[in-house]
Design an enzyme around this catalytic site. Structure first.
Site, PDB file in Angstrom:
ATOM      1  N   GLY A  38       1.993  10.768  35.450  1.00  0.00           N
ATOM      2  CA  GLY A  38       0.558  10.517  35.326  1.00  0.00           C
ATOM      3  C   GLY A  38      -0.274  10.804  36.563  1.00  0.00           C
ATOM      4  O   GLY A  38      -1.449  10.425  36.614  1.00  0.00           O
ATOM      5  N   LYS A  39       0.265  11.463  37.560  1.00  0.00           N
ATOM      6  CA  LYS A  39      -0.497  11.742  38.794  1.00  0.00           C
ATOM      7  C   LYS A  39      -1.746  12.582  38.496  1.00  0.00           C
ATOM      8  O   LYS A  39      -2.822  12.315  39.014  1.00  0.00           O
ATOM      9  CB  LYS A  39       0.374  12.495  39.811  1.00  0.00           C
ATOM     10  CG  LYS A  39       1.616  11.760  40.257  1.00  0.00           C
ATOM     11  CD  LYS A  39       2.391  12.539  41.290  1.00  0.00           C
ATOM     12  CE  LYS A  39       2.927  13.867  40.813  1.00  0.00           C
ATOM     13  NZ  LYS A  39       3.939  13.771  39.747  1.00  0.00           N
ATOM     14  N   THR A  40      -1.562  13.587  37.671  1.00  0.00           N
ATOM     15  CA  THR A  40      -2.682  14.477  37.370  1.00  0.00           C
ATOM     16  C   THR A  40      -3.754  13.726  36.588  1.00  0.00           C
ATOM     17  O   THR A  40      -4.951  13.825  36.879  1.00  0.00           O
ATOM     18  CB  THR A  40      -2.180  15.696  36.565  1.00  0.00           C
ATOM     19  OG1 THR A  40      -1.136  16.320  37.309  1.00  0.00           O
ATOM     20  CG2 THR A  40      -3.290  16.697  36.307  1.00  0.00           C
ATOM     21  N   TYR A  41      -3.310  12.963  35.604  1.00  0.00           N
ATOM     22  CA  TYR A  41      -4.245  12.213  34.760  1.00  0.00           C
ATOM     23  C   TYR A  41      -5.028  11.194  35.594  1.00  0.00           C
ATOM     24  O   TYR A  41      -6.261  11.106  35.514  1.00  0.00           O
ATOM     25  CB  TYR A  41      -3.465  11.541  33.629  1.00  0.00           C
ATOM     26  CG  TYR A  41      -4.331  10.857  32.610  1.00  0.00           C
ATOM     27  CD1 TYR A  41      -5.263  11.580  31.878  1.00  0.00           C
ATOM     28  CD2 TYR A  41      -4.215   9.496  32.384  1.00  0.00           C
ATOM     29  CE1 TYR A  41      -6.076  10.954  30.943  1.00  0.00           C
ATOM     30  CE2 TYR A  41      -5.012   8.858  31.443  1.00  0.00           C
ATOM     31  CZ  TYR A  41      -5.944   9.589  30.730  1.00  0.00           C
ATOM     32  OH  TYR A  41      -6.735   8.974  29.809  1.00  0.00           O
TER      33      TYR A  41
ATOM     34  N   LYS B  28      -4.361  19.739  45.819  1.00  0.00           N
ATOM     35  CA  LYS B  28      -2.931  19.609  45.518  1.00  0.00           C
ATOM     36  C   LYS B  28      -2.215  20.651  46.368  1.00  0.00           C
ATOM     37  O   LYS B  28      -2.428  21.850  46.183  1.00  0.00           O
ATOM     38  CB  LYS B  28      -2.703  19.858  44.024  1.00  0.00           C
ATOM     39  CG  LYS B  28      -1.236  19.842  43.635  1.00  0.00           C
ATOM     40  CD  LYS B  28      -1.033  19.510  42.170  1.00  0.00           C
ATOM     41  CE  LYS B  28       0.434  19.586  41.808  1.00  0.00           C
ATOM     42  NZ  LYS B  28       0.820  18.695  40.742  1.00  0.00           N
TER      43      LYS B  28
ATOM     44  N   SER C 185       3.541  23.797  40.986  1.00  0.00           N
ATOM     45  CA  SER C 185       4.562  24.637  40.351  1.00  0.00           C
ATOM     46  C   SER C 185       4.378  24.546  38.841  1.00  0.00           C
ATOM     47  O   SER C 185       3.653  23.694  38.337  1.00  0.00           O
ATOM     48  CB  SER C 185       5.960  24.181  40.757  1.00  0.00           C
ATOM     49  OG  SER C 185       6.223  22.899  40.229  1.00  0.00           O
TER      50      SER C 185
ATOM     51  N   ASP D 129      -2.675  22.025  36.477  1.00  0.00           N
ATOM     52  CA  ASP D 129      -3.044  20.656  36.877  1.00  0.00           C
ATOM     53  C   ASP D 129      -4.452  20.629  37.475  1.00  0.00           C
ATOM     54  O   ASP D 129      -5.246  19.721  37.185  1.00  0.00           O
ATOM     55  CB  ASP D 129      -2.053  20.099  37.905  1.00  0.00           C
ATOM     56  CG  ASP D 129      -0.681  19.860  37.313  1.00  0.00           C
ATOM     57  OD1 ASP D 129      -0.514  20.041  36.094  1.00  0.00           O
ATOM     58  OD2 ASP D 129       0.226  19.488  38.080  1.00  0.00           O
TER      59      ASP D 129
END
Ligand SMILES: Nc1ncnc2c1ncn2[C@@H]1O[C@H](COP(=O)(O)OP(=O)(O)OP(=O)(O)O)[C@@H](O)[C@H]1O
Ligand SMILES: C[C@H](N)[C@@H](CCCCCC(=O)O)NC(=O)O
Length: 128
Positions: free
Chosen positions: A15-18, A38, A42, A55
């Protein structure tokens, strides 16, 4: 001096991106000048010979940030592998000095920087 919010996780798909997208949106909605960085991405999609930093696209869209997602990353690799392996497979080397330089530039250009951090320890462990 501006603030930097590091979004770290113990693994991928946690959930880092969210969370980065939600946080950035909340900051912008509150009238705070904020952006996203970021260091290494990858698993980028290849379209028409170009790599799409998924992302970063997602975070910019969620937050309504009108930045080029490509400018939000220092390195963008197609293999969906941990950063060092993705770089190796792409025939590139990740230079810490580039990340430090890009990070400093992003910091200079914004009040609050949201950084989605790579779970390096996790990735290094997976290599063993
Ligand atoms: N709004 C949402 N509601 C429910 N699930 C979601 C939502 N947004 C994302 N997800 C799911 O949550 C999971 C984690 O999302 P996210 O991409 O933010 O993780 P991540 O830690 O950034 O992953 P990675 O390290 O692979 O980039 C994904 O499987 C994604 O499909
Ligand atoms: C495309 C995804 N968002 C994600 C994929 C990472 C895969 C890592 C696999 C691994 O743990 O070895 N990329 C990234 O966070 O940069």
């Amino acid at each position: 001096m501006g603030k930097t919010l590091f979004i770290a996780g113990t693994g991928t798909d946690v959930g880092k991106t969210y969370v980065s997208g939600l946080l950035l949106k909340a900051l912008l909605d509150a009238g705070i000048q904020a952006s996203y960085y970021k260091p290494v991405l990858s698993g980028a999609l290849s379209r028409g010979g170009r790599l799409i930093p998924g992302d970063a696209v997602q975070v910019c869209q969620m937050a309504g940030l009108h930045h080029d997602p490509g400018d939000c990353v220092s390195y963008c690799f197609e293999p969906a592998l941990s950063p060092h392996l993705a770089a190796k497979e792409s025939g590139e080397t990740i230079e810490l000095s580039k990340i430090q330089g890009d990070f400093a530039t992003h910091k200079k250009n914004t009040d609050t920087l949201v950084v989605a951090y790579i779970p390096v320890l996790h990735h290094e462990e997976r290599r063993c």
